[in-house]
Write an enzyme that holds these catalytic residues in place. Structure first.
Site, PDB file in Angstrom:
ATOM      1  N   HIS A 296       6.374   0.513  -7.417  1.00 48.39           N
ATOM      2  CA  HIS A 296       6.471  -0.580  -8.399  1.00 48.39           C
ATOM      3  C   HIS A 296       6.481   0.051  -9.787  1.00 48.39           C
ATOM      4  O   HIS A 296       5.434   0.192 -10.422  1.00 48.39           O
ATOM      5  CB  HIS A 296       5.255  -1.500  -8.220  1.00 48.39           C
ATOM      6  CG  HIS A 296       5.299  -2.754  -9.038  1.00 48.39           C
ATOM      7  ND1 HIS A 296       4.754  -3.937  -8.604  1.00 48.39           N
ATOM      8  CD2 HIS A 296       5.813  -3.019 -10.256  1.00 48.39           C
ATOM      9  CE1 HIS A 296       4.930  -4.878  -9.522  1.00 48.39           C
ATOM     10  NE2 HIS A 296       5.567  -4.338 -10.540  1.00 48.39           N
TER      11      HIS A 296
ATOM     12  N   GLU B 224       9.733  -2.632  -6.009  1.00 48.08           N
ATOM     13  CA  GLU B 224       9.368  -3.941  -6.540  1.00 48.08           C
ATOM     14  C   GLU B 224       9.204  -3.845  -8.046  1.00 48.08           C
ATOM     15  O   GLU B 224       8.902  -2.777  -8.589  1.00 48.08           O
ATOM     16  CB  GLU B 224       8.096  -4.467  -5.866  1.00 48.08           C
ATOM     17  CG  GLU B 224       6.902  -3.563  -6.010  1.00 48.08           C
ATOM     18  CD  GLU B 224       5.666  -4.051  -5.264  1.00 48.08           C
ATOM     19  OE1 GLU B 224       5.806  -4.620  -4.169  1.00 48.08           O
ATOM     20  OE2 GLU B 224       4.565  -3.852  -5.784  1.00 48.08           O
TER      21      GLU B 224
ATOM     22  N   HIS C 205      -0.860  -7.916  -1.754  1.00 45.88           N
ATOM     23  CA  HIS C 205      -1.825  -7.925  -2.854  1.00 45.88           C
ATOM     24  C   HIS C 205      -3.241  -8.103  -2.337  1.00 45.88           C
ATOM     25  O   HIS C 205      -3.556  -9.110  -1.708  1.00 45.88           O
ATOM     26  CB  HIS C 205      -1.537  -8.990  -3.911  1.00 45.88           C
ATOM     27  CG  HIS C 205      -1.704  -8.416  -5.282  1.00 45.88           C
ATOM     28  ND1 HIS C 205      -2.936  -8.184  -5.828  1.00 45.88           N
ATOM     29  CD2 HIS C 205      -0.804  -7.944  -6.163  1.00 45.88           C
ATOM     30  CE1 HIS C 205      -2.774  -7.619  -7.001  1.00 45.88           C
ATOM     31  NE2 HIS C 205      -1.491  -7.437  -7.237  1.00 45.88           N
TER      32      HIS C 205
HETATM   33  N1  PXP Z   1       3.007  -6.686  -3.830  1.00 47.21           N
HETATM   34  C1  PXP Z   1       3.261  -6.725  -5.148  1.00 47.21           C
HETATM   35  C2  PXP Z   1       4.385  -7.558  -5.635  1.00 47.21           C
HETATM   36  C3  PXP Z   1       2.503  -5.956  -6.046  1.00 47.21           C
HETATM   37  O1  PXP Z   1       2.775  -6.002  -7.357  1.00 47.21           O
HETATM   38  C4  PXP Z   1       1.484  -5.130  -5.548  1.00 47.21           C
HETATM   39  C5  PXP Z   1       0.704  -4.264  -6.490  1.00 47.21           C
HETATM   40  O2  PXP Z   1       1.543  -3.293  -7.040  1.00 47.21           O
HETATM   41  C6  PXP Z   1       1.240  -5.135  -4.159  1.00 47.21           C
HETATM   42  C7  PXP Z   1       2.020  -5.926  -3.338  1.00 47.21           C
HETATM   43  C8  PXP Z   1       0.160  -4.311  -3.546  1.00 47.21           C
HETATM   44  O3  PXP Z   1      -1.089  -4.795  -3.952  1.00 47.21           O
HETATM   45  P1  PXP Z   1      -2.398  -3.931  -3.722  1.00 47.21           P
HETATM   46  O4  PXP Z   1      -2.255  -2.687  -4.551  1.00 47.21           O
HETATM   47  O5  PXP Z   1      -3.498  -4.834  -4.160  1.00 47.21           O
HETATM   48  O6  PXP Z   1      -2.455  -3.620  -2.247  1.00 47.21           O
END
Ligand code: PXP
Length: 238
Positions: A43, A70, A190
């Site tokens: 990301h 992403e 997330h």
């Molecule tokens: N999905 C998206 C769209 C995100 O922005 C993130 C964090 O970069 C994640 C998933 C993964 O989240 P986490 O780091 O809390 O596992």
């Protein structure tokens, strides 16, 4: 079976703290795959505090499972994704400078923009996923703009899970059911972790993929990355 995509942002954050190449992000991605990860997620954020734009072509070269990029679709991001051609792009409505993504798209007010983006990416052969809160109207909107998949934002689920997991999952079940009726695939991500992942994967019909970074990389400090990936995978098999 639900695929586990490992988000490497926090690995890049450690590397960036010193300016050298330790840990080596590209090697780490290859090792995650060797240890059982079904995909690699990055990301890039506008300030490049995590993964850098310059990392992405190198990762694309080595990732053999599924490469998911992403991010917020500004011009730089869109251009990079179109030139890299990952397996999947996940569109996230992050304002620049945000600490982490904490909400999904409003697929109604952003319909035209999302439609244009979906078309552009799909024409380039890139699967599109749209980050969404678990709200049925937003799922309908996502279908209308032509996405292949949605990624359900699980931050609120994770927050509520310790006190009332049955309530925490309800909106997600409804959103996922609607998505599958509409022939839209469902990813999630997330704040998923070793405590809340199994219940989520059991309850969400047809969950295709979870992308996990913060908790997984933190667990790896205790268990090592090989064991950690196996622990998460085990939860997805039920
Ligand atoms: N999905 C998206 C769209 C995100 O922005 C993130 C964090 O970069 C994640 C998933 C993964 O989240 P986490 O780091 O809390 O596992």
């Amino acid at each position: 079976m639900t695929r586990l995509s490992v988000n490497l942002n926090k690995v890049a954050l450690i590397r960036n703290a010193r300016g050298g190449n330790l840990p080596d992000l590209v090697q780490f991605a290859q090792d995650c795959e060797a240890f059982g990860a079904d995909g690699i997620t990055v990301h890039p954020r506008p300030d490049e505090r995590h993964v850098r734009y310059a990392d992405i072509p190198q990762l694309k070269e080595v990732v053999k499972t599924e490469f998911n990029i992403e991010g917020y679709p500004n011009d730089r991001f869109v251009e990079m994704v179109l030139s890299i051609k990952p397996d999947q792009v996940t569109l996230v409505p992050d304002p620049p400078g945000v600490l982490t993504s904490d909400s999904g798209w409003d697929t109604i007010t952003n319909a035209q923009r999302l439609k244009d983006l979906c078309l552009q990416f799909r024409e380039a052969g890139i699967r599109v996923s749209i980050f969404l809160n678990p709200i049925e109207r937003m799922v309908e909107g996502a279908k209308k703009v032509g996405t292949d998949r949605i990624e359900l934002y699980t931050g609120q689920y994770a927050k509520q899970y310790p006190s009332d997991k049955e309530k925490a999952i309800l909106d997600h079940i409804a959103a996922a059911n609607l998505a599958s009726q509409l022939n839209v695939g469902v990813n999630a991500g997330h704040d998923l972790n070793l405590n809340n992942l199994k219940y989520y994967a059991q309850k969400i019909p047809g969950l295709l993929e979870v992308s996990i970074g913060q908790a997984l990389i933190s667990d790896a400090l205790y268990f090592g990355i090989q064991n950690t990936i196996q622990l998460y995978k085990y939860l997805l098999i039920h």
